[in-house]
Design a protein around this motif. Structure first.
Motif, PDB file in Angstrom:
ATOM      1  N   ILE A  71       0.841  -1.181   0.000  1.00  0.00           N
ATOM      2  CA  ILE A  71       0.000   0.000   0.000  1.00  0.00           C
ATOM      3  C   ILE A  71       0.881   1.238   0.000  1.00  0.00           C
ATOM      4  O   ILE A  71       1.957   1.256   0.602  1.00  0.00           O
ATOM      5  CB  ILE A  71      -0.957   0.012   1.205  1.00  0.00           C
ATOM      6  CG1 ILE A  71      -1.986   1.144   1.085  1.00  0.00           C
ATOM      7  CG2 ILE A  71      -0.198   0.096   2.524  1.00  0.00           C
ATOM      8  CD1 ILE A  71      -3.100   1.071   2.130  1.00  0.00           C
ATOM      9  N   SER A  72       0.428   2.273  -0.674  1.00  0.00           N
ATOM     10  CA  SER A  72       1.163   3.527  -0.678  1.00  0.00           C
ATOM     11  C   SER A  72       0.192   4.682  -0.835  1.00  0.00           C
ATOM     12  O   SER A  72      -0.949   4.503  -1.273  1.00  0.00           O
ATOM     13  CB  SER A  72       2.224   3.562  -1.785  1.00  0.00           C
ATOM     14  OG  SER A  72       1.637   3.421  -3.062  1.00  0.00           O
ATOM     15  N   ARG A  73       0.668   5.860  -0.484  1.00  0.00           N
ATOM     16  CA  ARG A  73      -0.129   7.066  -0.612  1.00  0.00           C
ATOM     17  C   ARG A  73       0.794   8.167  -1.090  1.00  0.00           C
ATOM     18  O   ARG A  73       1.879   8.358  -0.535  1.00  0.00           O
ATOM     19  CB  ARG A  73      -0.777   7.423   0.730  1.00  0.00           C
ATOM     20  CG  ARG A  73      -1.807   8.527   0.658  1.00  0.00           C
ATOM     21  CD  ARG A  73      -2.679   8.523   1.905  1.00  0.00           C
ATOM     22  NE  ARG A  73      -1.952   8.901   3.107  1.00  0.00           N
ATOM     23  CZ  ARG A  73      -2.451   8.812   4.329  1.00  0.00           C
ATOM     24  NH1 ARG A  73      -3.674   8.328   4.517  1.00  0.00           N
ATOM     25  NH2 ARG A  73      -1.714   9.180   5.368  1.00  0.00           N
ATOM     26  N   ASN A  74       0.380   8.885  -2.122  1.00  0.00           N
ATOM     27  CA  ASN A  74       1.258   9.902  -2.680  1.00  0.00           C
ATOM     28  C   ASN A  74       1.025  11.251  -2.013  1.00  0.00           C
ATOM     29  O   ASN A  74       0.213  11.398  -1.104  1.00  0.00           O
ATOM     30  CB  ASN A  74       1.109   9.968  -4.206  1.00  0.00           C
ATOM     31  CG  ASN A  74      -0.235  10.520  -4.663  1.00  0.00           C
ATOM     32  OD1 ASN A  74      -1.055  10.989  -3.877  1.00  0.00           O
ATOM     33  ND2 ASN A  74      -0.454  10.466  -5.975  1.00  0.00           N
ATOM     34  N   LYS A  75       1.741  12.248  -2.491  1.00  0.00           N
ATOM     35  CA  LYS A  75       1.687  13.575  -1.888  1.00  0.00           C
ATOM     36  C   LYS A  75       0.293  14.180  -1.975  1.00  0.00           C
ATOM     37  O   LYS A  75      -0.104  14.948  -1.098  1.00  0.00           O
ATOM     38  CB  LYS A  75       2.700  14.499  -2.564  1.00  0.00           C
ATOM     39  CG  LYS A  75       2.924  15.813  -1.843  1.00  0.00           C
ATOM     40  CD  LYS A  75       4.039  16.602  -2.509  1.00  0.00           C
ATOM     41  CE  LYS A  75       4.303  17.916  -1.778  1.00  0.00           C
ATOM     42  NZ  LYS A  75       4.847  17.682  -0.423  1.00  0.00           N
ATOM     43  N   ALA A  76      -0.442  13.834  -3.022  1.00  0.00           N
ATOM     44  CA  ALA A  76      -1.801  14.319  -3.190  1.00  0.00           C
ATOM     45  C   ALA A  76      -2.818  13.509  -2.392  1.00  0.00           C
ATOM     46  O   ALA A  76      -4.016  13.754  -2.503  1.00  0.00           O
ATOM     47  CB  ALA A  76      -2.177  14.307  -4.669  1.00  0.00           C
ATOM     48  N   LYS A  77      -2.349  12.537  -1.626  1.00  0.00           N
ATOM     49  CA  LYS A  77      -3.164  11.685  -0.760  1.00  0.00           C
ATOM     50  C   LYS A  77      -3.951  10.623  -1.515  1.00  0.00           C
ATOM     51  O   LYS A  77      -4.816   9.971  -0.936  1.00  0.00           O
ATOM     52  CB  LYS A  77      -4.100  12.513   0.122  1.00  0.00           C
ATOM     53  CG  LYS A  77      -3.387  13.573   0.964  1.00  0.00           C
ATOM     54  CD  LYS A  77      -2.418  12.940   1.956  1.00  0.00           C
ATOM     55  CE  LYS A  77      -1.645  13.989   2.740  1.00  0.00           C
ATOM     56  NZ  LYS A  77      -2.529  14.775   3.641  1.00  0.00           N
ATOM     57  N   ASN A  78      -3.656  10.448  -2.788  1.00  0.00           N
ATOM     58  CA  ASN A  78      -4.242   9.323  -3.501  1.00  0.00           C
ATOM     59  C   ASN A  78      -3.629   8.022  -3.003  1.00  0.00           C
ATOM     60  O   ASN A  78      -2.476   7.971  -2.570  1.00  0.00           O
ATOM     61  CB  ASN A  78      -4.033   9.468  -5.006  1.00  0.00           C
ATOM     62  CG  ASN A  78      -4.761  10.671  -5.570  1.00  0.00           C
ATOM     63  OD1 ASN A  78      -5.878  10.983  -5.163  1.00  0.00           O
ATOM     64  ND2 ASN A  78      -4.129  11.351  -6.510  1.00  0.00           N
ATOM     65  N   LEU A  79      -4.405   6.980  -3.095  1.00  0.00           N
ATOM     66  CA  LEU A  79      -4.052   5.709  -2.481  1.00  0.00           C
ATOM     67  C   LEU A  79      -3.834   4.659  -3.554  1.00  0.00           C
ATOM     68  O   LEU A  79      -4.546   4.635  -4.569  1.00  0.00           O
ATOM     69  CB  LEU A  79      -5.182   5.291  -1.545  1.00  0.00           C
ATOM     70  CG  LEU A  79      -4.986   4.151  -0.578  1.00  0.00           C
ATOM     71  CD1 LEU A  79      -3.893   4.489   0.428  1.00  0.00           C
ATOM     72  CD2 LEU A  79      -6.305   3.867   0.135  1.00  0.00           C
ATOM     73  N   TYR A  80      -2.885   3.777  -3.306  1.00  0.00           N
ATOM     74  CA  TYR A  80      -2.560   2.747  -4.271  1.00  0.00           C
ATOM     75  C   TYR A  80      -2.391   1.413  -3.569  1.00  0.00           C
ATOM     76  O   TYR A  80      -2.036   1.342  -2.396  1.00  0.00           O
ATOM     77  CB  TYR A  80      -1.269   3.097  -5.028  1.00  0.00           C
ATOM     78  CG  TYR A  80      -1.339   4.429  -5.713  1.00  0.00           C
ATOM     79  CD1 TYR A  80      -1.850   4.543  -7.004  1.00  0.00           C
ATOM     80  CD2 TYR A  80      -0.926   5.592  -5.062  1.00  0.00           C
ATOM     81  CE1 TYR A  80      -1.944   5.769  -7.630  1.00  0.00           C
ATOM     82  CE2 TYR A  80      -1.015   6.826  -5.682  1.00  0.00           C
ATOM     83  CZ  TYR A  80      -1.525   6.904  -6.961  1.00  0.00           C
ATOM     84  OH  TYR A  80      -1.619   8.131  -7.582  1.00  0.00           O
ATOM     85  N   LEU A  81      -2.639   0.367  -4.320  1.00  0.00           N
ATOM     86  CA  LEU A  81      -2.389  -0.975  -3.826  1.00  0.00           C
ATOM     87  C   LEU A  81      -1.748  -1.781  -4.944  1.00  0.00           C
ATOM     88  O   LEU A  81      -2.402  -2.088  -5.943  1.00  0.00           O
ATOM     89  CB  LEU A  81      -3.677  -1.651  -3.357  1.00  0.00           C
ATOM     90  CG  LEU A  81      -3.499  -3.026  -2.716  1.00  0.00           C
ATOM     91  CD1 LEU A  81      -2.763  -2.909  -1.381  1.00  0.00           C
ATOM     92  CD2 LEU A  81      -4.843  -3.722  -2.526  1.00  0.00           C
ATOM     93  N   GLN A  82      -0.480  -2.086  -4.773  1.00  0.00           N
ATOM     94  CA  GLN A  82       0.216  -2.955  -5.704  1.00  0.00           C
ATOM     95  C   GLN A  82       0.023  -4.387  -5.258  1.00  0.00           C
ATOM     96  O   GLN A  82       0.384  -4.739  -4.130  1.00  0.00           O
ATOM     97  CB  GLN A  82       1.703  -2.610  -5.754  1.00  0.00           C
ATOM     98  CG  GLN A  82       2.511  -3.489  -6.692  1.00  0.00           C
ATOM     99  CD  GLN A  82       2.147  -3.289  -8.143  1.00  0.00           C
ATOM    100  OE1 GLN A  82       2.019  -2.156  -8.600  1.00  0.00           O
ATOM    101  NE2 GLN A  82       1.953  -4.386  -8.863  1.00  0.00           N
ATOM    102  N   MET A  83      -0.540  -5.193  -6.112  1.00  0.00           N
ATOM    103  CA  MET A  83      -0.848  -6.573  -5.790  1.00  0.00           C
ATOM    104  C   MET A  83      -0.029  -7.483  -6.693  1.00  0.00           C
ATOM    105  O   MET A  83      -0.205  -7.481  -7.911  1.00  0.00           O
ATOM    106  CB  MET A  83      -2.340  -6.855  -5.960  1.00  0.00           C
ATOM    107  CG  MET A  83      -3.239  -5.929  -5.150  1.00  0.00           C
ATOM    108  SD  MET A  83      -4.989  -6.401  -5.250  1.00  0.00           S
ATOM    109  CE  MET A  83      -5.301  -6.074  -6.989  1.00  0.00           C
ATOM    110  N   ASN A  84       0.855  -8.235  -6.091  1.00  0.00           N
ATOM    111  CA  ASN A  84       1.693  -9.174  -6.817  1.00  0.00           C
ATOM    112  C   ASN A  84       1.384 -10.595  -6.384  1.00  0.00           C
ATOM    113  O   ASN A  84       0.826 -10.832  -5.313  1.00  0.00           O
ATOM    114  CB  ASN A  84       3.173  -8.872  -6.573  1.00  0.00           C
ATOM    115  CG  ASN A  84       3.593  -7.515  -7.074  1.00  0.00           C
ATOM    116  OD1 ASN A  84       3.116  -7.034  -8.094  1.00  0.00           O
ATOM    117  ND2 ASN A  84       4.523  -6.882  -6.348  1.00  0.00           N
ATOM    118  N   MET A  85       1.791 -11.530  -7.207  1.00  0.00           N
ATOM    119  CA  MET A  85       1.586 -12.945  -6.910  1.00  0.00           C
ATOM    120  C   MET A  85       0.152 -13.225  -6.487  1.00  0.00           C
ATOM    121  O   MET A  85      -0.115 -13.848  -5.460  1.00  0.00           O
ATOM    122  CB  MET A  85       2.569 -13.407  -5.828  1.00  0.00           C
ATOM    123  CG  MET A  85       4.031 -13.290  -6.226  1.00  0.00           C
ATOM    124  SD  MET A  85       4.438 -14.325  -7.669  1.00  0.00           S
ATOM    125  CE  MET A  85       4.202 -15.967  -6.983  1.00  0.00           C
TER     126      MET A  85
END
Length: 129
Positions: A71-85
């Motif tokens: 999980i990550s959140r950028n400077k603009a507060k948008n949220l991400y989820l990198q899903m591997n495997m």
């Protein structure tokens, strides 16, 4: 209130990867916790915590995804989820959510539909064997 809109879901083979994004708009608050939750399509509003990130950058993950999702959140507060495997059991509708105030990351994982303040409408991830 915040508006949260997920994108990036789709169909993928087991072992593959997807990156989900959550665009956040409306306004930014000083302190809030965010996370990704998932629910099995057609099984109501029960949503288990997948990953969480809080103001200090600390993160927490469900045991079932630890080491595979980020999980990550950028400077603009948008949220991400990198899903591997990805595994077939990862098939679910994924929701991003935010809670007003300070929460620890691990506590955020325990919050579901009734415990968070703002939710996206979800994006479906289907993992096939």
């Amino acid at each position: 209130q915040l508006q949260m809109v997920e994108s990036g879901g789709g169909s993928v083979q087991a072992g593959g990867s997807l990156r989900l994004a959550c665009n956040v708009s409306g306004y930014t608050i000083a302190h809030y916790a965010t996370g990704w939750f998932r629910g099995i399509p057609g099984e109501g509003r029960g949503r288990g915590g997948v990953a969480a990130i809080v103001d200090d950058g600390n993160t927490a993950y469900a045991d079932s995804v630890k080491g595979r999702f980020t999980i990550s959140r950028n400077k603009a507060k948008n949220l991400y989820l990198q899903m591997n495997m990805l595994k077939t059991e990862d098939t679910a509708t994924y929701y991003c959510a935010a809670g007003n105030g300070y929460f620890t990351a691990i506590h955020t994982l325990s919050l579901g539909y009734w415990g968070m303040d703002w939710w996206g409408k979800g994006t479906l991830v289907t993992v096939s064997s």
